[in-house]
Design a protein around this motif. Structure first.
Motif, PDB file in Angstrom:
ATOM      1  N   GLN A  41      -8.425  -2.029 -23.222  1.00  0.00           N
ATOM      2  CA  GLN A  41      -8.967  -1.151 -22.344  1.00  0.00           C
ATOM      3  C   GLN A  41      -8.265   0.172 -22.234  1.00  0.00           C
ATOM      4  O   GLN A  41      -9.173   1.271 -22.401  1.00  0.00           O
ATOM      5  N   LYS A  42      -7.224   0.414 -22.176  1.00  0.00           N
ATOM      6  CA  LYS A  42      -6.590   1.597 -22.043  1.00  0.00           C
ATOM      7  C   LYS A  42      -6.713   2.689 -23.512  1.00  0.00           C
ATOM      8  O   LYS A  42      -7.162   3.578 -23.417  1.00  0.00           O
ATOM      9  N   VAL A  43      -6.626   1.889 -24.467  1.00  0.00           N
ATOM     10  CA  VAL A  43      -6.929   2.652 -25.882  1.00  0.00           C
ATOM     11  C   VAL A  43      -8.397   2.789 -25.967  1.00  0.00           C
ATOM     12  O   VAL A  43      -8.542   4.152 -26.159  1.00  0.00           O
ATOM     13  N   ALA A  44      -9.341   2.016 -25.290  1.00  0.00           N
ATOM     14  CA  ALA A  44     -10.690   2.606 -25.376  1.00  0.00           C
ATOM     15  C   ALA A  44     -10.773   3.889 -24.331  1.00  0.00           C
ATOM     16  O   ALA A  44     -11.594   4.877 -24.892  1.00  0.00           O
ATOM     17  N   ALA A  45     -10.075   4.065 -23.416  1.00  0.00           N
ATOM     18  CA  ALA A  45     -10.143   5.107 -22.435  1.00  0.00           C
ATOM     19  C   ALA A  45      -9.436   6.533 -23.236  1.00  0.00           C
ATOM     20  O   ALA A  45      -9.835   7.534 -23.155  1.00  0.00           O
ATOM     21  N   MET A  46      -8.448   6.198 -23.751  1.00  0.00           N
ATOM     22  CA  MET A  46      -7.645   7.124 -24.505  1.00  0.00           C
ATOM     23  C   MET A  46      -8.561   7.646 -25.780  1.00  0.00           C
ATOM     24  O   MET A  46      -8.543   8.853 -26.135  1.00  0.00           O
ATOM     25  N   ARG A  47      -9.158   6.727 -26.389  1.00  0.00           N
ATOM     26  CA  ARG A  47     -10.142   6.981 -27.470  1.00  0.00           C
ATOM     27  C   ARG A  47     -11.273   7.983 -26.802  1.00  0.00           C
ATOM     28  O   ARG A  47     -11.567   9.030 -27.263  1.00  0.00           O
TER      29      ARG A  47
ATOM     30  N   ARG B 205      -1.239  17.384 -12.188  1.00  0.00           N
ATOM     31  CA  ARG B 205      -1.180  18.815 -11.865  1.00  0.00           C
ATOM     32  C   ARG B 205      -0.496  19.412 -13.049  1.00  0.00           C
ATOM     33  O   ARG B 205      -1.026  20.625 -13.391  1.00  0.00           O
ATOM     34  N   VAL B 206       0.729  18.969 -13.269  1.00  0.00           N
ATOM     35  CA  VAL B 206       1.399  19.858 -14.329  1.00  0.00           C
ATOM     36  C   VAL B 206       0.760  19.964 -15.700  1.00  0.00           C
ATOM     37  O   VAL B 206       0.621  20.876 -16.112  1.00  0.00           O
ATOM     38  N   TYR B 207      -0.086  18.721 -16.070  1.00  0.00           N
ATOM     39  CA  TYR B 207      -0.912  18.994 -17.230  1.00  0.00           C
ATOM     40  C   TYR B 207      -2.023  19.953 -17.125  1.00  0.00           C
ATOM     41  O   TYR B 207      -2.200  20.807 -18.007  1.00  0.00           O
ATOM     42  N   ALA B 208      -2.572  19.986 -15.961  1.00  0.00           N
ATOM     43  CA  ALA B 208      -3.611  20.973 -15.769  1.00  0.00           C
ATOM     44  C   ALA B 208      -3.124  22.359 -15.735  1.00  0.00           C
ATOM     45  O   ALA B 208      -3.839  23.238 -16.221  1.00  0.00           O
ATOM     46  N   GLU B 209      -1.981  22.555 -15.260  1.00  0.00           N
ATOM     47  CA  GLU B 209      -1.418  23.948 -15.305  1.00  0.00           C
ATOM     48  C   GLU B 209      -1.267  24.335 -16.865  1.00  0.00           C
ATOM     49  O   GLU B 209      -1.118  25.446 -16.858  1.00  0.00           O
ATOM     50  N   ARG B 210      -0.788  23.446 -17.582  1.00  0.00           N
ATOM     51  CA  ARG B 210      -0.617  23.826 -19.081  1.00  0.00           C
ATOM     52  C   ARG B 210      -1.980  23.507 -19.682  1.00  0.00           C
ATOM     53  O   ARG B 210      -1.982  23.800 -21.063  1.00  0.00           O
ATOM     54  N   ARG B 211      -2.845  23.332 -19.044  1.00  0.00           N
ATOM     55  CA  ARG B 211      -4.398  23.350 -19.634  1.00  0.00           C
ATOM     56  C   ARG B 211      -4.514  22.152 -20.830  1.00  0.00           C
ATOM     57  O   ARG B 211      -5.089  22.215 -21.906  1.00  0.00           O
ATOM     58  N   ILE B 212      -3.873  20.956 -20.423  1.00  0.00           N
ATOM     59  CA  ILE B 212      -3.783  19.657 -21.203  1.00  0.00           C
ATOM     60  C   ILE B 212      -4.972  18.979 -20.418  1.00  0.00           C
ATOM     61  O   ILE B 212      -4.647  18.586 -19.374  1.00  0.00           O
ATOM     62  N   GLU B 213      -6.094  18.970 -21.251  1.00  0.00           N
ATOM     63  CA  GLU B 213      -7.240  18.468 -20.478  1.00  0.00           C
ATOM     64  C   GLU B 213      -7.410  16.843 -20.846  1.00  0.00           C
ATOM     65  O   GLU B 213      -7.279  16.382 -21.792  1.00  0.00           O
ATOM     66  N   GLY B 214      -8.279  16.324 -19.773  1.00  0.00           N
ATOM     67  CA  GLY B 214      -8.471  14.797 -20.251  1.00  0.00           C
ATOM     68  C   GLY B 214      -7.392  13.712 -20.430  1.00  0.00           C
ATOM     69  O   GLY B 214      -7.584  12.737 -20.868  1.00  0.00           O
ATOM     70  N   LEU B 215      -6.033  14.292 -20.119  1.00  0.00           N
ATOM     71  CA  LEU B 215      -4.880  13.469 -19.859  1.00  0.00           C
ATOM     72  C   LEU B 215      -4.468  12.483 -18.786  1.00  0.00           C
ATOM     73  O   LEU B 215      -4.186  13.596 -17.589  1.00  0.00           O
ATOM     74  N   LYS B 216      -4.332  11.505 -18.781  1.00  0.00           N
ATOM     75  CA  LYS B 216      -3.997  10.663 -17.600  1.00  0.00           C
ATOM     76  C   LYS B 216      -2.374  10.437 -17.704  1.00  0.00           C
ATOM     77  O   LYS B 216      -2.054  10.123 -18.814  1.00  0.00           O
ATOM     78  N   PRO B 217      -1.467  10.690 -16.796  1.00  0.00           N
ATOM     79  CA  PRO B 217      -0.136  10.096 -16.795  1.00  0.00           C
ATOM     80  C   PRO B 217       0.069   8.724 -17.197  1.00  0.00           C
ATOM     81  O   PRO B 217       0.990   8.603 -18.082  1.00  0.00           O
ATOM     82  N   SER B 218      -0.985   7.743 -17.285  1.00  0.00           N
ATOM     83  CA  SER B 218      -0.744   6.681 -17.677  1.00  0.00           C
ATOM     84  C   SER B 218      -0.973   6.288 -19.100  1.00  0.00           C
ATOM     85  O   SER B 218      -0.557   5.324 -19.603  1.00  0.00           O
TER      86      SER B 218
ATOM     87  N   ARG C 268       0.889  -1.322  -0.005  1.00  0.00           N
ATOM     88  CA  ARG C 268      -0.066  -0.037  -0.096  1.00  0.00           C
ATOM     89  C   ARG C 268       0.744   1.219   0.085  1.00  0.00           C
ATOM     90  O   ARG C 268       0.751   2.364  -0.797  1.00  0.00           O
ATOM     91  N   PRO C 269       2.000   1.265   0.743  1.00  0.00           N
ATOM     92  CA  PRO C 269       2.601   2.588   0.790  1.00  0.00           C
ATOM     93  C   PRO C 269       3.436   2.859  -0.622  1.00  0.00           C
ATOM     94  O   PRO C 269       3.193   4.009  -1.263  1.00  0.00           O
ATOM     95  N   LEU C 270       3.649   1.704  -1.295  1.00  0.00           N
ATOM     96  CA  LEU C 270       4.249   2.111  -2.666  1.00  0.00           C
ATOM     97  C   LEU C 270       3.172   2.430  -3.478  1.00  0.00           C
ATOM     98  O   LEU C 270       3.333   3.247  -4.445  1.00  0.00           O
ATOM     99  N   ARG C 271       1.863   1.905  -3.439  1.00  0.00           N
ATOM    100  CA  ARG C 271       0.937   2.192  -4.379  1.00  0.00           C
ATOM    101  C   ARG C 271       0.425   3.775  -4.132  1.00  0.00           C
ATOM    102  O   ARG C 271       0.290   4.360  -5.199  1.00  0.00           O
ATOM    103  N   LEU C 272       0.545   3.990  -2.883  1.00  0.00           N
ATOM    104  CA  LEU C 272       0.107   5.512  -2.603  1.00  0.00           C
ATOM    105  C   LEU C 272       1.088   6.517  -3.015  1.00  0.00           C
ATOM    106  O   LEU C 272       0.757   7.449  -3.506  1.00  0.00           O
ATOM    107  N   LEU C 273       2.144   6.225  -2.857  1.00  0.00           N
ATOM    108  CA  LEU C 273       3.443   6.784  -3.477  1.00  0.00           C
ATOM    109  C   LEU C 273       3.203   7.031  -5.018  1.00  0.00           C
ATOM    110  O   LEU C 273       3.369   8.467  -5.357  1.00  0.00           O
ATOM    111  N   GLN C 274       2.921   6.136  -5.529  1.00  0.00           N
ATOM    112  CA  GLN C 274       2.934   6.117  -7.176  1.00  0.00           C
ATOM    113  C   GLN C 274       1.728   6.965  -7.395  1.00  0.00           C
ATOM    114  O   GLN C 274       1.704   8.015  -8.360  1.00  0.00           O
ATOM    115  N   GLN C 275       0.674   6.605  -6.583  1.00  0.00           N
ATOM    116  CA  GLN C 275      -0.661   7.756  -6.974  1.00  0.00           C
ATOM    117  C   GLN C 275      -0.655   9.233  -6.520  1.00  0.00           C
ATOM    118  O   GLN C 275      -0.755  10.003  -7.572  1.00  0.00           O
TER     119      GLN C 275
END
Length: 186
Positions: free
Chosen positions: A96-102, A51-64, A36-43
Motif C-alpha cells: 500500500q505504501k509503495v502504491a502511494a509513493m508511486r 514543513r521542513v520539506y515544504a520549505e525546501r519545495r520538496i513536493e508530495g513527500l510524506k515523512p513516512s 492518543r497523546p503519543l499518536r498526537l505527538l508523533q503526528q
C-alpha cells in the motif's frame, strides 16, 4: 497521576465533551485513551518534518516515505517482499505504501530478475532529492537525541522498557486477562 496530568490527558483525549462541547455519554470508553497523546505527538512531529520539506519545495513527500526511499537508494531496486523485510513491515502494508509513493512520483516498478517479478526503484525525482532526505534523516535523529537529553525519561528508554514488559507477558495476554474480568465481553 497528578491532577494536572489527568486534566491534560482529559483535554487531549476529549474526555467529557462531545463534538460540540456537550457532555459525552458516561459509558463511552473511547473518551479516555493512554495512546492518543503519543499518536498526537508523533503526528505533530511528522507535520513539522513535512514543513521542513515544504520549505525546501520538496513536493508530495510524506515523512513516512523516507525510510523506504533511503533503503532503496542504499540497496538498489528491491521486490516489495525484500523491501518490506528490510524495514520490518508486512508485505501488505508496504504494498500500500509503495502504491502511494508511486502515485506521488517517488518510486516506479521495473522488471525483476525474471519475467514474472517486479522491483521497486527510485524515480529521477527521488534520486534528485535523496541527499536532502538523508540530511533530514540525520538532522531528525540528532534533534530527537537532543530532546531525549532534555527530558528525565527518554522515549527510547520507554520503548525498551515496554518491550521488556511485553516479553514478560504479551499485550494480547494482558488484554485477554482484562476481558475475562469484564462481563460485557461474555
Amino acid at each position: 497521576m497528578s491532577e494536572e496530568t489527568a486534566g491534560r490527558r482529559r483535554r487531549i483525549s476529549g474526555a467529557g465533551t462531545g463534538p460540540s462541547g456537550e457532555s459525552g455519554a458516561a459509558d463511552d470508553p473511547s473518551r479516555e485513551s493512554l495512546w492518543r497523546p503519543l499518536r498526537l505527538l508523533q503526528q505533530s512531529m511528522d507535520t513539522e518534518i513535512a514543513r521542513v520539506y515544504a520549505e525546501r519545495r520538496i513536493e508530495g513527500l510524506k515523512p513516512s516515505f523516507v525510510r523506504e526511499l533511503l533503503r532503496l537508494h542504499a540497496c538498489g531496486p528491491m521486490t516489495i517482499t525484500a523491501l518490506a523485510e528490510s524495514v520490518g513491515r508486512t508485505h501488505s502494508a508496504l504494498s500500500q505504501k509503495v502504491a502511494a509513493m508511486r502515485a506521488a512520483g517517488w518510486v516506479e516498478t521495473v522488471p525483476g530478475d525474471d519475467a514474472r517479478s517486479k522491483k521497486v526503484a527510485l524515480t529521477d525525482q527521488a534520486r534528485g532529492a535523496i541527499g536532502r532526505l538523508a540530511a533530514e534523516w540525520r538532522a531528525t535523529e540528532a534533534a530527537l537525541a537532543e530532546i531525549e537529553a532534555e527530558v528525565p525519561y527518554p522515549l527510547s528508554r520507554v520503548v525498551t522498557d515496554i518491550e521488556r514488559a511485553l516479553e514478560r507477558k504479551s499485550f494480547h495476554d494482558r488484554i485477554a486477562e482484562k476481558l475475562a474480568e469484564d462481563p460485557a465481553w461474555e
